[in-house]
Design an enzyme around this catalytic site. Structure first.
Site, PDB file in Angstrom:
ATOM      1  N   TYR A  23       0.854  -1.191   0.000  1.00  0.00           N
ATOM      2  CA  TYR A  23       0.000   0.000   0.000  1.00  0.00           C
ATOM      3  C   TYR A  23       0.888   1.239   0.000  1.00  0.00           C
ATOM      4  O   TYR A  23       1.855   1.330   0.760  1.00  0.00           O
ATOM      5  CB  TYR A  23      -0.889   0.021   1.257  1.00  0.00           C
ATOM      6  CG  TYR A  23      -1.718   1.275   1.383  1.00  0.00           C
ATOM      7  CD1 TYR A  23      -3.025   1.322   0.905  1.00  0.00           C
ATOM      8  CD2 TYR A  23      -1.185   2.428   1.963  1.00  0.00           C
ATOM      9  CE1 TYR A  23      -3.777   2.485   1.001  1.00  0.00           C
ATOM     10  CE2 TYR A  23      -1.933   3.596   2.059  1.00  0.00           C
ATOM     11  CZ  TYR A  23      -3.229   3.607   1.583  1.00  0.00           C
ATOM     12  OH  TYR A  23      -3.974   4.763   1.670  1.00  0.00           O
ATOM     13  N   GLU A  59      -3.829   7.404  -4.147  1.00  0.00           N
ATOM     14  CA  GLU A  59      -3.706   6.154  -3.404  1.00  0.00           C
ATOM     15  C   GLU A  59      -3.497   4.979  -4.349  1.00  0.00           C
ATOM     16  O   GLU A  59      -4.217   4.827  -5.336  1.00  0.00           O
ATOM     17  CB  GLU A  59      -4.977   5.925  -2.578  1.00  0.00           C
ATOM     18  CG  GLU A  59      -4.906   4.722  -1.666  1.00  0.00           C
ATOM     19  CD  GLU A  59      -6.208   4.525  -0.896  1.00  0.00           C
ATOM     20  OE1 GLU A  59      -7.257   4.322  -1.534  1.00  0.00           O
ATOM     21  OE2 GLU A  59      -6.176   4.588   0.338  1.00  0.00           O
TER      22      GLU A  59
END
Ligand code: GDP
Ligand code: MN
Length: 389
Positions: free
Chosen positions: A109, A197
């Site tokens: 991530y 993101e």
């Protein structure tokens, strides 16, 4: 404003952030020929909606031939996708992104966002990618690393390496990862993004690092200097009421409660919502009609409010500073007569020409509940909403 994955990936590529090769398709034939043109054995067909959680909701499909890519597209396009981020209604799928399938060794991530508390951009990295990052932060906070970037000195190589170590990358991967981090930082500044993101950022079976997913939020206040980005807006993905509000210059956010509010000024609107809560009710929306509230605007505001079926009372709270309360009262009367309002309306007028405004409402013969003071207005609205239920 949000972008679709396919739009965000095009921007990624422009800023040297590696992404799998893919094409956008609006129907089954286009999806099939996209897969054929891309080549390779496995493809991924991904529903393009402004929400995450598509994988678990059937919006991401791995397919093994161009024909299957077409079938997957046909099963998605024209439907609505419900994920844990969309709400019960779901979002319409008008296009899919057909991508060459990647072989995943690790899912990581990485995001970059505006950290308002520290007045800088901050990277957030975690080796636990592909999962709901809020849950990771809650349950295993030690798996999350935050690296803020000093806006004066800008991004440095050591910050990229800190992120790389936090993600457990190998020394040989640092150079290409640092380039990706630099691209993410440059993109965020150049395009005035408020959040970028990548979940998951993957390490492939051959050790390459790729952005497998792409989420990009843009700062609406900076859109005027990004004409190309502004044109990427997809109103089909937005709340119809909020989109219509934008057209009338109204600031509207729909909420879950049943007491609608119409207020002039954002601060007063927030205070009104607080008082509704304090009186035991729940607001159905935030609505700021702005300083120059006209009869036309008030009418549009009524229409918006009433498009929400949950509304069982309306609280109008106007402080006449620049606007005159008698003009507002005329607007309310015209709107109630024109639109036809089937729920109780509580009105609190204060400030310039408030007395004249109240008289107009009294004489209108309409069923309007007058209130004195904000606290009383909120109480009366909660009471009225209870009675209509
Ligand atoms: P989201 O669920 O909306 O966040 O959509 P993502 O783009 O993140 O995809 C969800 C999941 O699908 C990923 O976490 C991967 O596990 C899987 N996935 C997506 N693309 C590929 C691919 O090319 N190959 C493989 N093996 N899995 C993929
Ligand atoms: Mn994702």
């Amino acid at each position: 404003m949000n972008l679709h994955e396919y739009q965000a990936k095009a921007l990624f590529a422009r800023h040297q952030i590696p992404v799998p090769e893919g094409r956008v398709a609006a129907n089954a034939e286009e999806a099939e020929s996209a897969a054929r043109a891309l080549g390779g054995e496995i493809h991924v067909v991904k529903a393009q909606v402004h929400a995450g959680g598509r994988g678990k909701a059937g919006g991401v499909k791995l397919v093994h031939s161009p024909a299957e890519a077409g079938e997957a597209a046909a099963s998605m396009i024209g439907r609505k996708l419900v994920t844990h981020q969309t709400g019960g209604e779901g979002l319409p799928i008008e296009r899919v992104w057909v991508e060459r399938g990647s072989k995943i060794a690790r899912e990581l991530y990485l995001s970059l966002l505006v950290d308002r508390a520290h007045e800088r951009l901050a990277f957030i990295a975690s080796p636990a990618g592909g999962m709901d990052i809020e849950a990771v932060a809650r349950e295993t906070p030690e798996k999350i690393t935050t690296v803020g970037v000093n806006p004066g000195s800008g991004l440095s190589g050591f910050e990229a390496r800190r992120l790389g170590f936090a993600l457990g990358l190998e020394p040989g991967q640092m150079k290409s990862f640092a380039k990706l981090v630099r691209g993410l930082y440059d993109l965020t500044l150049a395009e005035d993004a408020s959040l970028v993101e990548i979940n998951p950022l993957i390490v492939t079976d051959t050790g390459d690092i790729l952005a497998l997913d792409a989420k990009l939020n843009l700062d609406d206040n900076a859109l005027y200097r990004h004409k190309e980005l502004a044109e990427m807006r997809d109103p089909g993905q937005e709340d119809p009421a909020e989109a219509e509000a934008g057209e009338h210059g109204l600031n509207y956010v729909s909420l879950d409660g049943n007491i609608a509010c119409m207020v002039n000024g954002a601060g007063l609107a927030m205070a009104t919502m607080d008082l509704i809560q304090l009186s035991g009710g729940t607001p159905a929306n935030f609505l700021d009609v702005g300083g120059g509230a006209t009869a036309e605007r008030v009418t549009a505001a009524f229409r918006l409010i009433l498009s929400n079926e949950n509304v069982s009372a309306i609280l109008i709270n106007i402080f006449g500073g620049i606007v005159r309360c008698d003009v507002i009262a005329e607007g309310i009367i015209a709107a109630v007569k024109g639109v036809g309002v089937p729920v109780p309306v509580v009105v609190r007028l204060e400030g310039t020409n408030a007395e004249a405004g109240r008289e107009l409402l009294d004489e209108s013969g309409l069923d309007i509940i007058a209130a004195e003071g904000l606290a009383q207005a909120a109480e009366k609205a909660v009471e009225a909403a209870g009675e209509t239920k």
